[in-house]
Scaffold this motif. Sequence first.
Motif, PDB file in Angstrom:
ATOM      1  N   TRP A   1     -46.267  -8.118  44.094  1.00 49.87           N
ATOM      2  CA  TRP A   1     -47.601  -8.283  44.677  1.00 49.87           C
ATOM      3  C   TRP A   1     -47.668  -7.655  46.068  1.00 49.87           C
ATOM      4  O   TRP A   1     -48.755  -7.313  46.545  1.00 49.87           O
TER       5      TRP A   1
ATOM      6  N   TYR B   1     -49.509  -4.252  46.693  1.00 43.18           N
ATOM      7  CA  TYR B   1     -50.955  -4.425  46.517  1.00 43.18           C
ATOM      8  C   TYR B   1     -51.589  -5.053  47.756  1.00 43.18           C
ATOM      9  O   TYR B   1     -52.619  -4.583  48.250  1.00 43.18           O
TER      10      TYR B   1
ATOM     11  N   CYS C   1     -51.670  -2.662  50.650  1.00 44.31           N
ATOM     12  CA  CYS C   1     -52.764  -1.706  50.472  1.00 44.31           C
ATOM     13  C   CYS C   1     -54.101  -2.352  50.828  1.00 44.31           C
ATOM     14  O   CYS C   1     -54.928  -1.735  51.506  1.00 44.31           O
ATOM     15  N   GLN C   2     -54.311  -3.577  50.391  1.00 43.92           N
ATOM     16  CA  GLN C   2     -55.559  -4.281  50.711  1.00 43.92           C
ATOM     17  C   GLN C   2     -55.758  -4.386  52.216  1.00 43.92           C
ATOM     18  O   GLN C   2     -56.829  -4.091  52.736  1.00 43.92           O
TER      19      GLN C   2
ATOM     20  N   GLY D   1     -53.230   1.679  45.419  1.00 45.47           N
ATOM     21  CA  GLY D   1     -53.377   0.229  45.493  1.00 45.47           C
ATOM     22  C   GLY D   1     -53.756  -0.374  44.155  1.00 45.47           C
ATOM     23  O   GLY D   1     -53.262  -1.437  43.776  1.00 45.47           O
ATOM     24  N   LYS D   2     -54.616   0.318  43.426  1.00 45.34           N
ATOM     25  CA  LYS D   2     -54.983  -0.137  42.088  1.00 45.34           C
ATOM     26  C   LYS D   2     -53.769  -0.088  41.160  1.00 45.34           C
ATOM     27  O   LYS D   2     -53.548  -0.984  40.341  1.00 45.34           O
TER      28      LYS D   2
ATOM     29  N   ALA E   1     -50.673  -0.353  42.142  1.00 49.40           N
ATOM     30  CA  ALA E   1     -49.774  -1.436  42.579  1.00 49.40           C
ATOM     31  C   ALA E   1     -50.179  -2.753  41.928  1.00 49.40           C
ATOM     32  O   ALA E   1     -49.320  -3.521  41.469  1.00 49.40           O
ATOM     33  N   ASP E   2     -51.475  -3.017  41.873  1.00 50.12           N
ATOM     34  CA  ASP E   2     -51.967  -4.236  41.230  1.00 50.12           C
ATOM     35  C   ASP E   2     -51.616  -4.245  39.749  1.00 50.12           C
ATOM     36  O   ASP E   2     -51.128  -5.238  39.215  1.00 50.12           O
ATOM     37  N   ARG E   3     -51.833  -3.122  39.073  1.00 50.56           N
ATOM     38  CA  ARG E   3     -51.524  -3.042  37.640  1.00 50.56           C
ATOM     39  C   ARG E   3     -50.017  -3.150  37.386  1.00 50.56           C
ATOM     40  O   ARG E   3     -49.601  -3.743  36.400  1.00 50.56           O
TER      41      ARG E   3
ATOM     42  N   TYR F   1     -47.905  -4.873  39.117  1.00 48.34           N
ATOM     43  CA  TYR F   1     -47.591  -6.292  39.263  1.00 48.34           C
ATOM     44  C   TYR F   1     -48.017  -7.071  38.018  1.00 48.34           C
ATOM     45  O   TYR F   1     -47.234  -7.840  37.456  1.00 48.34           O
TER      46      TYR F   1
END
Length: 130
Positions: A19, A22, A25-26, A50-51, A53-55, A57
């Motif tokens: 996480w 992500y 990046c946020q 960043g997107k 990174a979220d995926r 995770y």
Amino acid sequence: MSTDLKYLALTAILTASLWIPYVVCQVMTNGALTPPNYIDPTPRPLPLWGKRADRAYINAVETFAPFAAMVIVVHLAGKADAMTAFWAMSFFWLRLAHAVVYLLGIPYVRTVIFTLGYVAVVGMFREIIR
């Protein structure tokens, strides 16, 4: 501790830590959360990394449960051996590679690595039912 359990622990901490890119990046893109962000769950705009990174995770969380279940069953059944250790090590290193490749946005390789991770879970399953 068996090699299987060691790599289960390593995979757990890897999954639990994914996480961080992500959130970094946020914060870099949008700043710290403010009270309205806690009320409105609409995702804030992010650059593509960043997107990804979220995926990465989310994907790690989704694949962790079957792997963890296999390692625990191997351990409880007393079937841990060199082959289950190989599959557990393979899964960990493949998941680490998957996260890196996903973050970097490298096409096709990510799919191959994901598939090999699945093969590792199936390999552990095969050792259980033998």
